[in-house]
Write a protein that holds these residues in place. Structure first.
Motif, PDB file in Angstrom:
ATOM      1  N   SER A 185       7.263   1.660 -16.913  1.00  0.00           N
ATOM      2  CA  SER A 185       5.911   2.471 -16.979  1.00  0.00           C
ATOM      3  C   SER A 185       6.295   3.918 -16.605  1.00  0.00           C
ATOM      4  N   LYS A 186       7.318   4.232 -16.156  1.00  0.00           N
ATOM      5  CA  LYS A 186       7.752   5.461 -15.658  1.00  0.00           C
ATOM      6  C   LYS A 186       6.628   6.063 -14.840  1.00  0.00           C
ATOM      7  N   ALA A 187       6.260   5.350 -13.819  1.00  0.00           N
ATOM      8  CA  ALA A 187       5.255   5.718 -12.859  1.00  0.00           C
ATOM      9  C   ALA A 187       5.804   5.077 -11.324  1.00  0.00           C
ATOM     10  N   PRO A 188       5.132   6.061 -10.489  1.00  0.00           N
ATOM     11  CA  PRO A 188       5.454   5.479  -9.344  1.00  0.00           C
ATOM     12  C   PRO A 188       4.822   4.088  -8.680  1.00  0.00           C
ATOM     13  N   ILE A 189       5.349   3.256  -8.046  1.00  0.00           N
ATOM     14  CA  ILE A 189       4.861   1.964  -7.425  1.00  0.00           C
ATOM     15  C   ILE A 189       4.270   2.321  -6.067  1.00  0.00           C
TER      16      ILE A 189
END
Length: 402
Positions: free
Chosen positions: A212-216
């Motif tokens: 997703s190229k997003a922070p978890i």
């Protein structure tokens, strides 16, 4: 665009680091290596690649005890071995990034901004790089897109260290770690890409989803300069910082960060009742004896360990990792999920390992698969190679390069 040749001079602004690293002037000979700034070890433990303050890029054969200078004008923060491959990343000072095999074949080449640390997965589908403001980007060329771009502080120059990037490929996870202020950040409400900010919310320990190229999650609990890595199986993130705090968390529950024990103080019990006669409660039940010097040092201390941490690195494909104390040549063995130190190892002082500077924290590297540890030296451009025996829990020095 900032030119990469500026990187060789950046340590001049960090005067305290310069004195420790010997980066103020470069060696007089084209073959004389300055101290290693970044070291990376191949998965099979046969080779290491290093980039040096003298701008040399060096390939080390750890089995034959040989070295080869690959390039003499390289980005000093760009050495990186790709997991599971006989190929490594590096960048020249014309902003070209190379994927090159140990046999010398260039598999891939592309133009990129001057990198301050980068990683690539074995499929070469994921390439992540940091700039000097600790902005993170995925891909290159027309496929370049930001992962983190939410301020210019903290940064490489302001903090005096690289942001550490660590991959767990099978889990498609990335961990980044730089400077933590222990902020409580919710990625759903606080975006990692926000151009109208000065101070980043994602400069500490962050767990990222590569798909997703997003922070978890922003992993809380550490402060100041912090190093963190993800385990090869993607299950654990372990960390240590210059304030003496060590933490670990399972990636299935990143909101829960657990304390590591201090080597002599034990585990601080946060929920213990306050009492005037004993305001700080610690559990010391699992501590082991710490190594002690025969004579006190000039400050009166005798402990050969320190809770302040310059680097952490997994030494085993399972849970075991090493915690390197700032300025120290003794390291602690831990197990992820277990707060107690398991054993202490002496790396020796002839030469002293490169634990003296956060600017060179990534000159300490391991191959968990091969149980190999490689460190740079404090005062020269050599490396020292150690091998860990997970059955006997011993760490043996195998080679000190000339």
């Amino acid at each position: 665009m900032k030119r990469a040749y500026r990187q060789a001079a950046l340590p001049l602004f960090l005067m305290g680091m310069v004195l420790l690293d010997g980066c103020a002037t470069y060696p007089p000979s084209e073959n004389a290596l300055g101290p290693a700034m970044v070291v990376s070890v191949s998965s099979d433990g046969r080779h290491a690649i290093s980039s040096h303050s003298s701008k040399h890029l060096v390939l080390w054969d750890l089995e034959k005890h040989q070295k080869e200078i690959i390039f003499r004008d390289a980005n000093i923060y760009s050495a990186y071995f790709i997991h599971g491959r006989d190929a490594f990343l590096w960048q020249d000072l014309a902003d070209q990034v190379y994927v090159q095999t140990v046999e010398g074949e260039v598999v891939k080449q592309f133009e990129h901004f001057p990198t301050y640390g980068h990683v690539m997965d074995s499929s070469m589908a994921h390439y992540i790089a940091s700039d000097d403001d600790w902005n993170l980007f995925h891909g290159y060329g027309k496929d370049l897109q930001p992962l983190k771009k939410d301020g210019s502080s903290p940064s490489f120059l302001g903090t005096g260290k690289l942001m550490h990037l660590s991959l767990a490929e099978e889990s498609n996870l990335l961990v980044s770690a730089g400077f933590s202020t222990d902020k409580d950040v919710d990625p759903s409400t606080q975006p990692a890409i926000q151009d109208d900010q000065l101070f980043s919310y994602y400069g500490g320990i962050v767990l990222w989803d590569l798909e997703s190229k997003a922070p978890i999650d922003n992993l809380e609990g550490n402060t100041s300069k912090v190093d963190a890595v993800i385990s090869p199986d993607g299950q654990w993130v372990v960390s240590g910082d210059e304030s003496g705090i060590g933490r670990f968390t399972h990636t299935d529950q990143p909101e829960k960060m657990y304390r590591m024990a201090r080597y002599t103080g034990g585990i601080f019990l946060e929920d213990s009742p306050y009492a005037l006669e004993d305001p700080r409660k610690y559990d010391k039940s699992g501590l082991i004896p710490v190594p002690m010097a025969e004579k006190p040092n000039r400050w009166g201390g005798r402990h050969l360990t320190t809770n302040t941490t310059v680097a952490v690195a997994f030494i085993n494909d399972s849970k075991e990792f090493l915690r390197f104390g700032t300025y120290k040549h003794w390291v602690a063995l831990f197990e992820a999920g277990n707060p107690w130190p398991q054993k202490y190892f002496d790396l020796g002082t002839d030469p002293h390992p490169s634990t003296f500077s956060y600017l060179r924290s990534q000159s300490i590297a391991t191959s968990p698969q091969a149980h190999v540890l490689v460190t740079g030296h404090v005062n020269d451009g050599g490396i020292t190679v150690y091998r860990y025996d997970p059955d006997e829990r011993t760490l043996t020095k195998e080679w000190v390069s000339e």
